[in-house]
Design a protein around this motif. Structure first.
Motif, PDB file in Angstrom:
ATOM      1  N   ARG A 148     -20.643  -0.476  29.495  1.00  0.00           N
ATOM      2  CA  ARG A 148     -21.337  -1.618  30.119  1.00  0.00           C
ATOM      3  C   ARG A 148     -21.805  -2.905  29.048  1.00  0.00           C
ATOM      4  O   ARG A 148     -21.585  -3.910  29.404  1.00  0.00           O
ATOM      5  CB  ARG A 148     -22.717  -1.165  30.705  1.00  0.00           C
ATOM      6  CG  ARG A 148     -23.376  -2.259  31.493  1.00  0.00           C
ATOM      7  CD  ARG A 148     -22.774  -3.080  32.464  1.00  0.00           C
ATOM      8  NE  ARG A 148     -23.597  -4.107  33.069  1.00  0.00           N
ATOM      9  CZ  ARG A 148     -24.500  -4.044  34.147  1.00  0.00           C
ATOM     10  NH1 ARG A 148     -24.783  -2.869  34.615  1.00  0.00           N
ATOM     11  NH2 ARG A 148     -25.015  -5.048  34.590  1.00  0.00           N
ATOM     12  N   PHE A 149     -21.967  -2.627  28.036  1.00  0.00           N
ATOM     13  CA  PHE A 149     -22.540  -3.607  27.264  1.00  0.00           C
ATOM     14  C   PHE A 149     -21.661  -4.350  26.332  1.00  0.00           C
ATOM     15  O   PHE A 149     -20.614  -3.965  25.978  1.00  0.00           O
ATOM     16  CB  PHE A 149     -23.619  -2.867  25.953  1.00  0.00           C
ATOM     17  CG  PHE A 149     -24.713  -2.137  26.659  1.00  0.00           C
ATOM     18  CD1 PHE A 149     -25.383  -2.290  27.855  1.00  0.00           C
ATOM     19  CD2 PHE A 149     -25.159  -0.980  25.863  1.00  0.00           C
ATOM     20  CE1 PHE A 149     -26.295  -1.807  28.480  1.00  0.00           C
ATOM     21  CE2 PHE A 149     -26.298  -0.068  26.525  1.00  0.00           C
ATOM     22  CZ  PHE A 149     -26.458  -0.532  27.800  1.00  0.00           C
ATOM     23  N   ALA A 158     -25.482  -3.999  23.160  1.00  0.00           N
ATOM     24  CA  ALA A 158     -25.158  -2.622  22.498  1.00  0.00           C
ATOM     25  C   ALA A 158     -26.114  -2.434  21.279  1.00  0.00           C
ATOM     26  O   ALA A 158     -26.664  -1.160  21.001  1.00  0.00           O
ATOM     27  CB  ALA A 158     -23.653  -2.363  22.094  1.00  0.00           C
ATOM     28  N   LEU A 159     -26.203  -3.456  20.589  1.00  0.00           N
ATOM     29  CA  LEU A 159     -27.067  -3.470  19.354  1.00  0.00           C
ATOM     30  C   LEU A 159     -28.612  -3.228  19.739  1.00  0.00           C
ATOM     31  O   LEU A 159     -29.392  -2.587  18.928  1.00  0.00           O
ATOM     32  CB  LEU A 159     -26.965  -4.527  18.508  1.00  0.00           C
ATOM     33  CG  LEU A 159     -25.478  -4.451  17.655  1.00  0.00           C
ATOM     34  CD1 LEU A 159     -25.145  -5.812  16.967  1.00  0.00           C
ATOM     35  CD2 LEU A 159     -25.299  -3.479  16.826  1.00  0.00           C
ATOM     36  N   GLY A 210     -19.978   0.126  24.610  1.00  0.00           N
ATOM     37  CA  GLY A 210     -19.208  -0.960  25.253  1.00  0.00           C
ATOM     38  C   GLY A 210     -17.843  -0.537  25.416  1.00  0.00           C
ATOM     39  O   GLY A 210     -17.459   0.573  25.653  1.00  0.00           O
ATOM     40  N   ASP A 211     -17.059  -1.537  25.777  1.00  0.00           N
ATOM     41  CA  ASP A 211     -15.613  -1.390  26.417  1.00  0.00           C
ATOM     42  C   ASP A 211     -14.953  -0.185  25.505  1.00  0.00           C
ATOM     43  O   ASP A 211     -14.906  -0.491  24.292  1.00  0.00           O
ATOM     44  CB  ASP A 211     -14.895  -2.696  26.544  1.00  0.00           C
ATOM     45  CG  ASP A 211     -13.478  -2.381  27.282  1.00  0.00           C
ATOM     46  OD1 ASP A 211     -12.574  -1.971  26.595  1.00  0.00           O
ATOM     47  OD2 ASP A 211     -13.449  -2.674  28.265  1.00  0.00           O
ATOM     48  N   LEU A 260     -16.663  -3.527  18.276  1.00  0.00           N
ATOM     49  CA  LEU A 260     -17.782  -3.105  18.689  1.00  0.00           C
ATOM     50  C   LEU A 260     -18.159  -1.836  18.343  1.00  0.00           C
ATOM     51  O   LEU A 260     -19.417  -1.606  17.896  1.00  0.00           O
ATOM     52  CB  LEU A 260     -17.806  -3.280  20.174  1.00  0.00           C
ATOM     53  CG  LEU A 260     -19.230  -3.232  21.004  1.00  0.00           C
ATOM     54  CD1 LEU A 260     -19.475  -4.134  22.166  1.00  0.00           C
ATOM     55  CD2 LEU A 260     -19.584  -1.769  21.188  1.00  0.00           C
ATOM     56  N   HIS A 261     -17.327  -0.782  18.647  1.00  0.00           N
ATOM     57  CA  HIS A 261     -18.084   0.534  18.159  1.00  0.00           C
ATOM     58  C   HIS A 261     -18.267   0.579  16.605  1.00  0.00           C
ATOM     59  O   HIS A 261     -19.157   1.287  16.335  1.00  0.00           O
ATOM     60  CB  HIS A 261     -16.950   1.502  18.618  1.00  0.00           C
ATOM     61  CG  HIS A 261     -16.985   1.766  20.210  1.00  0.00           C
ATOM     62  ND1 HIS A 261     -16.373   1.227  21.160  1.00  0.00           N
ATOM     63  CD2 HIS A 261     -17.776   2.733  20.691  1.00  0.00           C
ATOM     64  CE1 HIS A 261     -16.447   1.542  22.301  1.00  0.00           C
ATOM     65  NE2 HIS A 261     -17.570   2.669  22.113  1.00  0.00           N
ATOM     66  N   ALA A 262     -17.421  -0.087  16.055  1.00  0.00           N
ATOM     67  CA  ALA A 262     -17.362   0.091  14.423  1.00  0.00           C
ATOM     68  C   ALA A 262     -18.854  -0.670  14.069  1.00  0.00           C
ATOM     69  O   ALA A 262     -19.729  -0.208  13.292  1.00  0.00           O
ATOM     70  CB  ALA A 262     -16.300  -0.440  13.756  1.00  0.00           C
TER      71      ALA A 262
END
Length: 385
Positions: free
Chosen positions: A213-214, A219-220, A238-239, A245-247
């Motif tokens: 969703r974020f 997310a952070l 996240g997507d 984003l994941h990193a």
């Protein structure tokens, strides 16, 4: 063995409510039945395209099933005349252009599951033992760690309803649970998390899932708020294809992250491992065989893990279904999701199975074992005859 018919139909699934992105009302998946004449007489293998994706019957009817049925005599078999699901996978996937992973991956996953189910019935052996013999020198895990996934948002979302649901899971023998986040304000989600921790007896038994969703900022924000709890994992912030984003979240969040259930190919898995910043010493991968082209491509994903320094024990497959359970036991994965209270008739495992201290012991039903789920096999037989 001779394959005589391949059929598909949309399978309705009961709704658990909503996560941060999707309301599951009216959800369907695709079920597949493969009929064959064998030395044991007529047999039918069943499969389905996991949970959380809509039915994909058009792809099966228009492309994949005709290729299966139009193949040359013997093309489905190995040198000893036995059904060869890997050879079937290759002939069905011919003329498919690289890329485009999505609904096609789910359609192939459903067909592949039915092929393995048929093979297991023809050999009178459960799939996990066939997989262990083929790919793990005969070593199969006798039991598998499972966790209960639930905690969806309900109307009004009363905390006591969440507590009651999680208490039922603990009473049923589960030791770890997962709940949803991201569908409410942060303060409310934290209240839900604290109630879950209190109910199950520890933060290390609670995972949270944002379902992609974020954006990065949110997310952070959640990562910062979640870090002090010491949760089991923080899932899909996240997507699923936003590897940057994941990193970035992995750099900021010290606890375990989890993702992968919405990646549908070994190529996407490779890119996640290359660019997602995930850490092999703590993070969790959730690739679902039934959503990602079936077992042949799943084996490529396992090979990618090995090349990137990951253990197969890092995988806890999404889906909460029998095929993922067989993969976990037969291929030595880390555990398996379970949907004991939702997504029926697919959610959960065999009727009457006992969960002891968060683990499920494998049985000896031939094939995938869908015959051990009464509501599901009743629907399959009523639909396919």
């Amino acid at each position: 063995m001779k394959i005589t018919a391949v059929r598909q139909a949309p399978l309705p699934i009961t709704s658990p409510g909503a996560n941060a992105v999707v309301d599951f009302a009216g959800l369907t998946t695709t079920a597949v039945a493969i009929d064959a004449e064998t030395e044991r007489g007529p047999l039918t293998g069943y499969g389905f395209a996991s949970i959380g994706r809509w039915s994909v019957g058009g792809i099966l009817d228009d492309r994949l099933i005709p290729r299966m049925m139009d193949a040359a005599p013997g093309a489905h078999l190995d040198a000893d005349g036995r059904l060869d699901p890997v050879a079937c996978w290759r002939l069905v996937m011919r003329n498919e252009k690289p890329g485009g992973h999505g609904d096609r991956a789910a359609a192939m996953g459903a067909l592949d599951m039915a092929l393995w189910d048929l093979l297991g019935k023809a050999e009178a052996r459960p799939i996990y033992r066939i997989l262990a013999d083929r790919y793990r020198d005969g070593e199969a895990d006798p039991d598998v760690a499972v966790y209960a996934a639930g905690g969806y948002y309900a109307a009004g979302d009363p905390i006591e309803t969440l507590r009651a649901e999680l208490s039922d899971y603990i009473d049923a023998g589960y030791r770890a649970v997962k709940i949803k986040i991201g569908g409410a304000e942060l303060a409310h989600d934290l209240a839900r998390i604290e109630a879950a921790i209190d109910t199950v007896g520890g933060a290390d038994r609670v995972s949270v899932d944002a379902n992609g969703r974020f954006d990065l900022r949110r997310a952070l924000d959640y990562a910062e708020a979640l870090a002090p709890y010491g949760l089991r994992w923080y899932e899909e912030p996240g997507d699923p294809l936003d590897f940057r984003l994941h990193a970035t979240v992995a750099e900021a969040y010290p606890g375990p992250l989890a993702t992968g259930e919405n990646l549908f190919s070994s190529q996407d898995a490779r890119n996640l491992l290359r660019y997602g910043g995930l850490r092999p010493d703590r993070d969790v991968l959730q690739f679902d065989c039934a959503l990602s082209y079936g077992l042949p491509d799943y084996l490529e994903t396992l090979a990618e893990l090995d090349r990137h320094g990951w253990s197969a024990r890092s995988i806890h497959p999404h889906g909460g279904h029998q095929m993922s359970l067989h993969l976990a036991a037969g291929l030595g994965l880390g555990g398996n999701e379970s949907y004991p209270g939702v997504f029926q008739p697919l959610g959960g495992f065999a009727d009457g199975v006992e969960i002891r201290d968060g683990r499920i012991r494998m049985g000896d039903t031939p094939g995938v074992g869908l015959e051990d789920k009464g509501r599901l096999i009743d629907w399959l037989r009523a639909t396919f005859g």
